[in-house]
Design a protein around this motif. Structure first.
Motif, PDB file in Angstrom:
ATOM      1  N   GLU A  62       0.836  -1.204   0.000  1.00  0.00           N
ATOM      2  CA  GLU A  62       0.000   0.000   0.000  1.00  0.00           C
ATOM      3  C   GLU A  62       0.869   1.252   0.000  1.00  0.00           C
ATOM      4  O   GLU A  62       1.892   1.325   0.688  1.00  0.00           O
ATOM      5  CB  GLU A  62      -0.902  -0.014   1.238  1.00  0.00           C
ATOM      6  N   GLY A  63       0.442   2.221  -0.780  1.00  0.00           N
ATOM      7  CA  GLY A  63       1.092   3.520  -0.780  1.00  0.00           C
ATOM      8  C   GLY A  63       0.052   4.621  -0.855  1.00  0.00           C
ATOM      9  O   GLY A  63      -0.941   4.504  -1.585  1.00  0.00           O
ATOM     10  N   PHE A  64       0.250   5.688  -0.094  1.00  0.00           N
ATOM     11  CA  PHE A  64      -0.709   6.794  -0.099  1.00  0.00           C
ATOM     12  C   PHE A  64       0.024   8.088   0.219  1.00  0.00           C
ATOM     13  O   PHE A  64       1.097   8.084   0.829  1.00  0.00           O
ATOM     14  CB  PHE A  64      -1.832   6.556   0.924  1.00  0.00           C
ATOM     15  N   TYR A  65      -0.573   9.186  -0.208  1.00  0.00           N
ATOM     16  CA  TYR A  65      -0.010  10.504   0.076  1.00  0.00           C
ATOM     17  C   TYR A  65      -1.140  11.444   0.464  1.00  0.00           C
ATOM     18  O   TYR A  65      -2.010  11.754  -0.350  1.00  0.00           O
ATOM     19  CB  TYR A  65       0.732  11.068  -1.130  1.00  0.00           C
ATOM     20  N   ARG A  66      -1.138  11.850   1.707  1.00  0.00           N
ATOM     21  CA  ARG A  66      -2.152  12.802   2.185  1.00  0.00           C
ATOM     22  C   ARG A  66      -1.656  14.224   1.966  1.00  0.00           C
ATOM     23  O   ARG A  66      -0.607  14.610   2.478  1.00  0.00           O
ATOM     24  CB  ARG A  66      -2.420  12.585   3.675  1.00  0.00           C
ATOM     25  N   TYR A  67      -2.423  14.967   1.184  1.00  0.00           N
ATOM     26  CA  TYR A  67      -2.085  16.366   0.932  1.00  0.00           C
ATOM     27  C   TYR A  67      -3.057  17.249   1.703  1.00  0.00           C
ATOM     28  O   TYR A  67      -4.276  17.170   1.511  1.00  0.00           O
ATOM     29  CB  TYR A  67      -2.160  16.689  -0.560  1.00  0.00           C
ATOM     30  N   GLN A  68      -2.516  18.086   2.572  1.00  0.00           N
ATOM     31  CA  GLN A  68      -3.332  18.935   3.427  1.00  0.00           C
ATOM     32  C   GLN A  68      -3.669  20.228   2.695  1.00  0.00           C
ATOM     33  O   GLN A  68      -2.841  21.123   2.558  1.00  0.00           O
ATOM     34  CB  GLN A  68      -2.583  19.236   4.729  1.00  0.00           C
ATOM     35  N   LEU A  69      -4.909  20.320   2.214  1.00  0.00           N
ATOM     36  CA  LEU A  69      -5.330  21.527   1.516  1.00  0.00           C
ATOM     37  C   LEU A  69      -5.458  22.699   2.482  1.00  0.00           C
ATOM     38  O   LEU A  69      -4.960  23.797   2.226  1.00  0.00           O
ATOM     39  CB  LEU A  69      -6.667  21.293   0.819  1.00  0.00           C
TER      40      LEU A  69
END
Length: 643
Positions: free
Chosen positions: A600-607
């Motif tokens: 699993e890979g993910f990237y949370r981008y904080q708007l």
């Protein structure tokens, strides 16, 4: 705004107002004389720069002392006397100001937001620019004996001791500052004057100095009135909020998850879906350190069916489930999915009571930072990467007790935790209740070595009735609406299909099951921007009247918090979800026991502070622990709103 400034605002508004404005007129000399001096020294420094040689503490009212004012446009320092000065504690030591028109009288109805006032109060005083006391002018690397204000600065340091420099040893005398910042420096000097008077050294303060301070007080009158109006307006707003607030003890914490997700692979036949889940948690505190959780939940996030897999039934695996699939229903019906109370007991001990929806990770440390978000929308995508599956064995109603130890030293804070949760605690049936239905009892030792290493050793003893999963957090598999949240079907269900068959082997794993699980979890923070974590669990399942089975799961990941900007998170996780590996039961000839990987890979981008977008991918090899099934890829774009 320092604590001293705020205190002075409350105790002596008139004097603080006098110290909140400064302009070139405050230290002006005769116009004709000033013009001549300006022509002589214009090439040396800007005419709007002043350095006031004053002290660090406020003085008594009606006390006469003196202040030296250095005008860069003048060749000699000017001194004047001031009387009738009251204490008004604030802080600063240099200023750049420009002549301004007299401030207009403030409107009584002027209203500024709390955010604006906070921004004003912190103006020029960021954390990165915290100041340190200077005891010698030689400590200021950017101040030279040839500088036009050197003598004045030397006097401030050696005569009054009020100069503060930045941590890098600079004074930054050329930086522009606001009138309010200068007011802080003025009050720092007044504090010092008061200290000198109290120490019986009033002769060190000259009459001429206070004359200048008196003129500065008059110059600040308008700004004080404006600031007072702002504070009065904020007090009125605060009173209004307190009078109309929802509750004096309860706050609402909410989360909304909306996700577009789909599967890709030869053996899956699912469509692209847009799913949601909403959680509204009413957090009530009666003493400040306790919290009662009353959480309402709704959603429509149904797990993928993987309907084309080779296996005895549709939905032949619970692998790849995502956190927003953990919901009490899939029809957007509102349910009370968590009611629990966390509270302090004695010393470092805490108690936990759950009436419904309790899980072991509510009260036991999981040692999986950044990936763990309690099945929320800000951590890992999958339930597997969020925490060691051992914490998902059982759930429901019950309680836990955590005894903290190691208040100082390397083991801080560490704990011993025990807990018990029953799936059907509210059901009075003979095969339900607190002790006769599904249940799970946990014991855990958690060690934190300093603030960078966490270790947890966990044991869970569970009982599972026929048809209920092992890793089901207290759910029921009836009607496919709830049940196991991680792992393969073979590892979860006592009977895969309900007809006593597993890959053609009749009677395998039927009946109630008792499990004993042993797990370890660990986390290592290499730096503030890199964190490693991992876990492993072995479960021995005793098939009552039938034999036994072995179940294994393990995984590890690396997280990069604040990658790109503060609040962002890149996470990569890989492992094997709970998989049935061996069975000791009469008549068992064979069954599929292939290992399938979960990557699993993910990237949370904080708007913003409240909105984040998380694209991610989950790859499953040999899903359903069967090599005959092709690999599956799950793609997700998750949007999370927190408030």
């Amino acid at each position: 705004m320092s604590k001293i400034l705020w205190k002075s605002l409350l105790l002596s508004p008139a004097i603080l107002g006098a110290t909140l404005v400064v302009s070139s007129t405050a230290v002006a000399v005769e116009q004709s004389q000033q013009a001549e001096l300006n022509q002589q020294d214009a090439a040396q420094a800007p005419v709007t720069d002043y350095v006031v040689a004053i002290a660090d503490n406020a003085i008594e009212q009606n006390t006469t002392v003196s202040v030296q004012v250095v005008n860069p446009a003048a060749t000699q320092p000017q001194t004047v006397a001031v009387t009738q000065v009251s204490p008004a504690p604030i802080t600063v030591a240099q200023a750049t100001t420009a002549p301004v028109a007299p401030a207009a009288a403030p409107e009584a109805t002027s209203v500024e937001s709390l955010e604006q006032l906070n921004r004003y109060s912190n103006e020029g005083t960021g954390n990165s620019n915290s100041v340190a006391q200077v005891t010698s002018v030689s400590q200021l690397s950017d101040v030279q004996p040839t500088d036009w204000a050197f003598q004045a600065l030397q006097s401030l340091v050696e005569r009054y001791g009020v100069i503060a420099g930045y941590p890098d040893g600079t004074y930054r005398g050329n930086r522009a500052m606001t009138r309010y910042e200068f007011a802080a420096g003025l009050n720092a000097a007044l504090d010092r004057v008061n200290e000198l008077i109290a120490a019986g050294t009033a002769d060190m303060v000259r009459r001429e100095d206070l004359a200048t301070l008196q003129r500065l007080q008059e110059e600040f009158a308008a700004e004080l009135a404006t600031l007072r109006g702002r504070v009065d307006a904020l007090e009125a707003q605060t009173a209004e909020l307190e009078a109309n607030q929802f509750s004096t003890t309860t706050k609402l914490v909410g989360e909304v998850v909306a996700a577009v997700t789909d599967t890709f692979g030869d053996d899956v036949d699912d469509n692209t879906v847009l799913q949601n889940r909403v959680r509204l948690d009413f957090q009530t505190s009666f003493g400040g350190s306790d919290v009662l959780h009353t959480r309402l939940s709704t959603g429509n996030a149904q797990p993928f069916s993987f309907s084309a897999f080779n296996g005895p039934v549709p939905n032949a695996t619970f692998e790849g489930q995502q956190t927003f699939n953990v919901s009490p229903n899939f029809e957007n019906d509102i349910s009370l999915d968590w009611l629990a109370y966390d509270f302090p007991l004695f010393g470092q001990a805490r108690g936990y009571l759950a009436a419904t929806g309790g899980i072991h990770s509510d009260y036991a440390a999981t040692a999986n930072p950044y990936f763990e978000d309690y099945d929320g929308g800000r951590g890992a995508l999958s339930t597997f990467a969020q925490q060691n599956p051992i914490y998902r064995i059982g759930g429901g109603a019950g309680g836990g007790l955590t005894l903290g130890f190691g208040g100082s030293g390397v083991f801080r804070p560490s704990s011993l935790t025990v807990g018990y949760l029953a799936d059907n605690a509210s059901d009075p049936g003979l095969s339900a209740g607190i002790g006769n239905g599904d249940y799970a009892a946990l014991a855990q030792l958690n060690f934190n070595l300093g603030d960078r290493v966490a270790l947890a050793a966990t044991y869970v003893h569970g009982y599972h009735t026929t048809g209920n999963g092992i890793y089901d957090i207290g759910g029921s598999f009836a009607g496919q609406s709830a049940g196991p949240v991680v792992g393969t079907t073979q590892a979860n269900l006592v009977d895969i299909s309900g007809d006593g068959f597993v890959d053609g082997v009749p009677g395998l794993l039927t009946g109630p099951t008792v499990t004993n699980s042993y797990g370890v979890s660990a986390a290592l923070r290499l730096t503030d921007r890199i964190s490693l974590s991992g876990f492993g669990t072995y479960t021995n399942a005793t098939l009552l009247g039938r034999g036994g089975a072995d179940i294994w799961t393990f995984g590890g990941g690396v997280a990069f918090p604040d990658l790109g900007k503060e609040g962002n998170l890149l996470g990569i996780f890989a492992g094997v979800e709970p998989t049935l590996r061996g069975v000791e039961a009469p008549g068992v000839v064979g069954f599929t026991r292939d290992y399938g990987l979960h990557v699993e890979g993910f990237y949370r981008y904080q708007l913003t502070d409240n909105v984040s977008i998380t694209p991610g991918v989950i790859w499953l090899s040999s899903p359903g622990q069967n090599d005959a099934n092709s690999d599956v890829i799950i793609g997700t774009l998750r949007t999370t709103f927190n408030f």
